[in-house]
Scaffold this active site. Sequence first.
Site, short mmCIF file in Angstrom:
data_model
loop_
_atom_site.label_atom_id
_atom_site.label_comp_id
_atom_site.label_asym_id
_atom_site.label_seq_id
_atom_site.Cartn_x
_atom_site.Cartn_y
_atom_site.Cartn_z
N ASP A 204 46.38 42.21 27.30
CA ASP A 204 47.76 41.29 26.21
C ASP A 204 48.74 42.40 26.43
O ASP A 204 48.91 43.52 26.35
CB ASP A 204 47.06 41.92 24.69
CG ASP A 204 45.69 41.43 24.41
OD1 ASP A 204 45.29 40.78 25.13
OD2 ASP A 204 45.18 41.46 22.91
N ASP B 295 39.22 29.97 17.94
CA ASP B 295 39.33 31.55 17.73
C ASP B 295 39.16 31.08 15.56
O ASP B 295 39.90 30.51 15.47
CB ASP B 295 40.74 32.15 17.10
CG ASP B 295 41.19 32.35 18.92
OD1 ASP B 295 40.37 32.47 19.86
OD2 ASP B 295 42.27 32.45 18.93
#
Length: 241
Positions: free
Chosen positions: A8, A129
């Site tokens: 990330d 998500d």
Amino acid sequence: MKIFPAIDIKDKKCVRLVKGDFDNKTEYQTSPIEQACKYKDHGFKNLHIVDLDGALTGKTVNLNIIEEIVNKFDLKIEVGGGVRTIDSIHKYTDAGAEKVILGSAAIKDKSFLKGACEKFPNRIALGLDAKDGYLSVSGWKENSNQLTLDYLNEINNYGASRLIYTDINRDGMKQSPNFEETSKIANISNCPVIISGGVSSIDDIKKAKELKNKNIEGIIVGKAIYDGDIKLEELVKELDA
């Protein structure tokens, strides 16, 4: 079982968020390039990258870093984070990404997802998500009021080539993934599913492999690597086991 170590990127650094909260992040000393090199050197072939700057801005902020990783290490990369336009997808595919992950933009605008799948066959991954069964969007700040399974049934024939399912309550918490919910998704999905969120130990990888669900393609491992809970040496053995 494909294993996707995660990177990330925020402000050109490797970071990890807890439940997607930008105010609750850990920065690591290693750079994204160095981390990708580690993964390559250990024998991993796949990589999951999220451009967190992109998630905030809707721009391909770290495109040059991603391009460098592809060129240097010849890894199969799936990349996401604020991909909201056909132009952004083009930039990532031109940079050599194997899959481009669409999340909020695909959930808010199903026609965007459909058009992207048609224009980029076999290159679009869908990131779902969820929190308590409902899809979240906009960096997990908004509840879409759409049930995950209802949405999936609506877009199942659009042509996405991979689905990444994350249980937000587990992400960054190292409490094990939500295997039960992921299996439900895999049972109805027309494309292979990746387990994401909450991997805490090598036992989670073994459990994922024991699910024996042919539609579960792989698993993403992030924070547990950075925090040393999973050693790359033991993780890579699960590729061959």
